[in-house]
Design a protein around this motif. Sequence first.
Motif, PDB file in Angstrom:
ATOM      1  N   ASP A 149       9.162-120.114   5.806  1.00 53.46           N
ATOM      2  CA  ASP A 149       7.745-120.292   6.154  1.00 53.46           C
ATOM      3  C   ASP A 149       7.491-121.546   6.982  1.00 53.46           C
ATOM      4  OD1 ASP A 149       7.112-117.964   4.836  1.00 53.46           O
ATOM      5  OD2 ASP A 149       6.499-118.958   2.982  1.00 53.46           O
ATOM      6  N   ASN A 150       8.296-122.588   6.763  1.00 54.99           N
ATOM      7  CA  ASN A 150       8.024-123.849   7.461  1.00 54.99           C
ATOM      8  C   ASN A 150       8.738-123.968   8.807  1.00 54.99           C
ATOM      9  OD1 ASN A 150      10.648-124.211   6.447  1.00 54.99           O
ATOM     10  ND2 ASN A 150      10.362-126.423   6.219  1.00 54.99           N
ATOM     11  N   VAL A 151       9.358-122.881   9.270  1.00 55.60           N
ATOM     12  CA  VAL A 151       9.990-122.876  10.593  1.00 55.60           C
ATOM     13  C   VAL A 151       9.090-122.088  11.537  1.00 55.60           C
ATOM     14  CG1 VAL A 151      11.992-122.188  11.969  1.00 55.60           C
ATOM     15  CG2 VAL A 151      12.314-123.054   9.634  1.00 55.60           C
ATOM     16  N   PRO A 152       8.448-122.757  12.500  1.00 52.24           N
ATOM     17  CA  PRO A 152       7.540-122.056  13.408  1.00 52.24           C
ATOM     18  C   PRO A 152       8.298-121.132  14.358  1.00 52.24           C
ATOM     19  CG  PRO A 152       7.808-124.342  14.101  1.00 52.24           C
ATOM     20  CD  PRO A 152       8.519-124.205  12.790  1.00 52.24           C
ATOM     21  N   ASN A 153       7.562-120.180  14.920  1.00 57.49           N
ATOM     22  CA  ASN A 153       8.178-119.188  15.804  1.00 57.49           C
ATOM     23  C   ASN A 153       8.967-119.825  16.936  1.00 57.49           C
ATOM     24  OD1 ASN A 153       7.113-116.997  14.381  1.00 57.49           O
ATOM     25  ND2 ASN A 153       5.227-116.975  15.578  1.00 57.49           N
ATOM     26  N   GLU A 154       8.398-120.864  17.546  1.00 57.28           N
ATOM     27  CA  GLU A 154       9.030-121.437  18.724  1.00 57.28           C
ATOM     28  C   GLU A 154      10.366-122.100  18.411  1.00 57.28           C
ATOM     29  OE1 GLU A 154       5.796-124.435  17.426  1.00 57.28           O
ATOM     30  OE2 GLU A 154       6.057-122.254  17.556  1.00 57.28           O
ATOM     31  N   LEU A 155      10.579-122.513  17.153  1.00 55.36           N
ATOM     32  CA  LEU A 155      11.883-123.044  16.763  1.00 55.36           C
ATOM     33  C   LEU A 155      12.800-121.942  16.257  1.00 55.36           C
ATOM     34  CD1 LEU A 155      11.039-126.442  15.030  1.00 55.36           C
ATOM     35  CD2 LEU A 155      11.673-125.980  17.405  1.00 55.36           C
ATOM     36  N   ALA A 156      12.232-120.943  15.621  1.00 56.71           N
ATOM     37  CA  ALA A 156      13.042-119.836  15.106  1.00 56.71           C
ATOM     38  C   ALA A 156      13.783-119.120  16.228  1.00 56.71           C
ATOM     39  CB  ALA A 156      12.163-118.851  14.342  1.00 56.71           C
ATOM     40  N   ILE A 157      13.157-119.057  17.427  1.00 57.25           N
ATOM     41  CA  ILE A 157      13.839-118.355  18.520  1.00 57.25           C
ATOM     42  C   ILE A 157      15.007-119.150  19.096  1.00 57.25           C
ATOM     43  CG2 ILE A 157      11.902-116.922  19.210  1.00 57.25           C
ATOM     44  CD1 ILE A 157      11.253-118.876  21.353  1.00 57.25           C
ATOM     45  N   LEU A 158      15.152-120.406  18.680  1.00 57.42           N
ATOM     46  CA  LEU A 158      16.305-121.195  19.108  1.00 57.42           C
ATOM     47  C   LEU A 158      17.487-121.025  18.156  1.00 57.42           C
ATOM     48  CD1 LEU A 158      14.521-124.533  20.129  1.00 57.42           C
ATOM     49  CD2 LEU A 158      15.107-122.575  21.581  1.00 57.42           C
ATOM     50  N   THR A 159      17.309-120.238  17.124  1.00 56.90           N
ATOM     51  CA  THR A 159      18.365-120.070  16.119  1.00 56.90           C
ATOM     52  C   THR A 159      19.631-119.491  16.717  1.00 56.90           C
ATOM     53  OG1 THR A 159      16.676-119.678  14.424  1.00 56.90           O
ATOM     54  CG2 THR A 159      18.935-119.081  13.880  1.00 56.90           C
ATOM     55  N   GLU A 160      19.494-118.420  17.510  1.00 57.07           N
ATOM     56  CA  GLU A 160      20.685-117.726  18.011  1.00 57.07           C
ATOM     57  C   GLU A 160      21.576-118.669  18.801  1.00 57.07           C
ATOM     58  OE1 GLU A 160      23.473-115.326  20.283  1.00 57.07           O
ATOM     59  OE2 GLU A 160      21.944-116.663  21.113  1.00 57.07           O
ATOM     60  N   VAL A 161      20.997-119.439  19.712  1.00 60.06           N
ATOM     61  CA  VAL A 161      21.816-120.355  20.514  1.00 60.06           C
ATOM     62  C   VAL A 161      22.429-121.436  19.627  1.00 60.06           C
ATOM     63  CG1 VAL A 161      21.907-121.797  22.553  1.00 60.06           C
ATOM     64  CG2 VAL A 161      20.314-119.894  22.472  1.00 60.06           C
ATOM     65  N   SER A 162      21.684-121.909  18.640  1.00 55.18           N
ATOM     66  CA  SER A 162      22.226-122.911  17.718  1.00 55.18           C
ATOM     67  C   SER A 162      23.417-122.362  16.940  1.00 55.18           C
ATOM     68  CB  SER A 162      21.130-123.374  16.743  1.00 55.18           C
ATOM     69  OG  SER A 162      20.084-124.033  17.418  1.00 55.18           O
ATOM     70  N   THR A 163      23.373-121.068  16.613  1.00 53.64           N
ATOM     71  CA  THR A 163      24.476-120.493  15.841  1.00 53.64           C
ATOM     72  C   THR A 163      25.763-120.410  16.647  1.00 53.64           C
ATOM     73  OG1 THR A 163      23.943-118.177  16.414  1.00 53.64           O
ATOM     74  CG2 THR A 163      22.942-119.100  14.412  1.00 53.64           C
ATOM     75  N   ILE A 164      25.665-120.413  17.978  1.00 52.55           N
ATOM     76  CA  ILE A 164      26.886-120.397  18.788  1.00 52.55           C
ATOM     77  C   ILE A 164      27.704-121.654  18.490  1.00 52.55           C
ATOM     78  CG2 ILE A 164      27.823-120.319  21.125  1.00 52.55           C
ATOM     79  CD1 ILE A 164      26.291-117.781  20.184  1.00 52.55           C
ATOM     80  N   GLY A 165      27.013-122.794  18.442  1.00 50.07           N
ATOM     81  CA  GLY A 165      27.694-124.033  18.105  1.00 50.07           C
ATOM     82  C   GLY A 165      28.185-124.056  16.670  1.00 50.07           C
ATOM     83  N   TYR A 166      27.379-123.497  15.765  1.00 51.74           N
ATOM     84  CA  TYR A 166      27.810-123.505  14.366  1.00 51.74           C
ATOM     85  C   TYR A 166      29.024-122.603  14.168  1.00 51.74           C
ATOM     86  CZ  TYR A 166      28.103-123.237   9.375  1.00 51.74           C
ATOM     87  OH  TYR A 166      28.591-123.288   8.094  1.00 51.74           O
ATOM     88  N   GLU A 167      29.002-121.409  14.759  1.00 52.21           N
ATOM     89  CA  GLU A 167      30.155-120.515  14.656  1.00 52.21           C
ATOM     90  C   GLU A 167      31.409-121.200  15.184  1.00 52.21           C
ATOM     91  OE1 GLU A 167      33.087-117.582  14.720  1.00 52.21           O
ATOM     92  OE2 GLU A 167      31.246-117.647  13.536  1.00 52.21           O
ATOM     93  N   ALA A 168      31.277-121.877  16.332  1.00 51.33           N
ATOM     94  CA  ALA A 168      32.426-122.592  16.884  1.00 51.33           C
ATOM     95  C   ALA A 168      32.929-123.655  15.914  1.00 51.33           C
ATOM     96  CB  ALA A 168      32.041-123.228  18.221  1.00 51.33           C
ATOM     97  N   SER A 169      31.997-124.338  15.268  1.00 52.94           N
ATOM     98  CA  SER A 169      32.401-125.400  14.336  1.00 52.94           C
ATOM     99  C   SER A 169      33.128-124.860  13.108  1.00 52.94           C
ATOM    100  CB  SER A 169      31.174-126.215  13.913  1.00 52.94           C
ATOM    101  OG  SER A 169      30.354-125.505  12.993  1.00 52.94           O
ATOM    102  N   THR A 170      32.787-123.645  12.693  1.00 56.47           N
ATOM    103  CA  THR A 170      33.444-123.086  11.507  1.00 56.47           C
ATOM    104  C   THR A 170      34.925-122.803  11.748  1.00 56.47           C
ATOM    105  OG1 THR A 170      32.893-120.772  12.042  1.00 56.47           O
ATOM    106  CG2 THR A 170      31.299-122.019  10.716  1.00 56.47           C
ATOM    107  N   ARG A 171      35.282-122.618  13.030  1.00 52.87           N
ATOM    108  CA  ARG A 171      36.695-122.371  13.337  1.00 52.87           C
ATOM    109  C   ARG A 171      37.542-123.618  13.079  1.00 52.87           C
ATOM    110  NH1 ARG A 171      37.820-118.358  16.832  1.00 52.87           N
ATOM    111  NH2 ARG A 171      39.908-118.624  15.985  1.00 52.87           N
ATOM    112  N   VAL A 172      36.912-124.775  13.058  1.00 53.70           N
ATOM    113  CA  VAL A 172      37.650-126.039  12.876  1.00 53.70           C
ATOM    114  C   VAL A 172      37.060-126.842  11.720  1.00 53.70           C
ATOM    115  CG1 VAL A 172      38.553-126.241  15.225  1.00 53.70           C
ATOM    116  CG2 VAL A 172      36.240-127.052  14.724  1.00 53.70           C
TER     117      VAL A 172
END
Length: 364
Positions: A149-172
Amino acid sequence: MDDNNQTSQVVSTVLSLDKPEQINAKKVTRTLQKNWVVVEPTYASVCHADERYYSGKRRPEALAKKLPMALLHEGIGVVKQSQSSKFQVGQRVVIVPGIPGKDLHNANPATNSLPANYDNTGVFMSSGYDGIAQSAVVQPANELVAIPDNVPNELAILTEVSTIGYEASTRVKHILQKKDIKVGLFGDGPVGYMAAAVLHYIWHLDKEHLVVFGGMQDRIQKIDFATTYLSDQYDFDQADADFDLIFEATGGNFSSTAINEAIKVLKPLGSIVLMGVSENLVPIDTRDVLEKGLTLYGTSRSVAADFQVVLKAISESEAYQQTLKKLLPDQVYAVHDAADLMTAFQEIIARNDWHKAIIEFHWH
């Protein structure tokens, strides 16, 4: 939620890229089945891959294979119908663009344990499979994540791009979990910026342990949570080889330079995580890779579990939210029809802005 588990038909207005610079609206009937959900997209952000498809800058064979299709894979929406107990009508959700083959074909998960981002039996939205530019996305419940609820729409749409970095980090993660490591990142575009934010806010690397190399002063100065350098002002030949791990998030024509500079400053037995996408083959100094015993990791896209971690981190950190807000543009493109979407793409490509381009859909 529908109490019965019967399939039903859903009509979606698809804004289809039929050929470069030509988007047409068409009606497509989709099947809503058990454990699937109908989502009406509300907002999307535009990826450079979408821009390359729209402008025809992908290889001809790729365009011939992928088109026609609806563009966009970074987005959120509201649940309109649900055949899953996980989601209720009216919920805001982030759409996970990678759909595993087991969900598409109702296969036994045990027959294929690969995650969706490395499973060639699955599909990826806006890459040969209709993306978010449609009025009704019919999606497996497993490939949706509820927005706090406390994540506004305009930040929620940045989730996918942020997950690219997180997925990469999980490999290491075995490296990132060590104490007193030195981590570098090449890239000051949105992908690099958000990957650096992941390393700071989720892996808790401070300025002493996180260094970002970029190409433009006005971009890297926004990264106030890391030590930053302009790549062309850093002497990689004379610098100490003291990095344990480096992420390459430049892509395109800059990939080769970034990778070879990373090789120079990595410790023996260090690691490089490759995130940047290039249409061309990228030459690298394999001699030094061999002499130093370096490890190169390839990463691509992300999965629903990554979205859950990133959304939780964003919801729990006001500082993380403020960092992401720097990427938000002054203008949001309102899209009612195919003509609006074409106009938006033309303006986005012409502006070539650092900020993420955001589209707001109006389907009624």
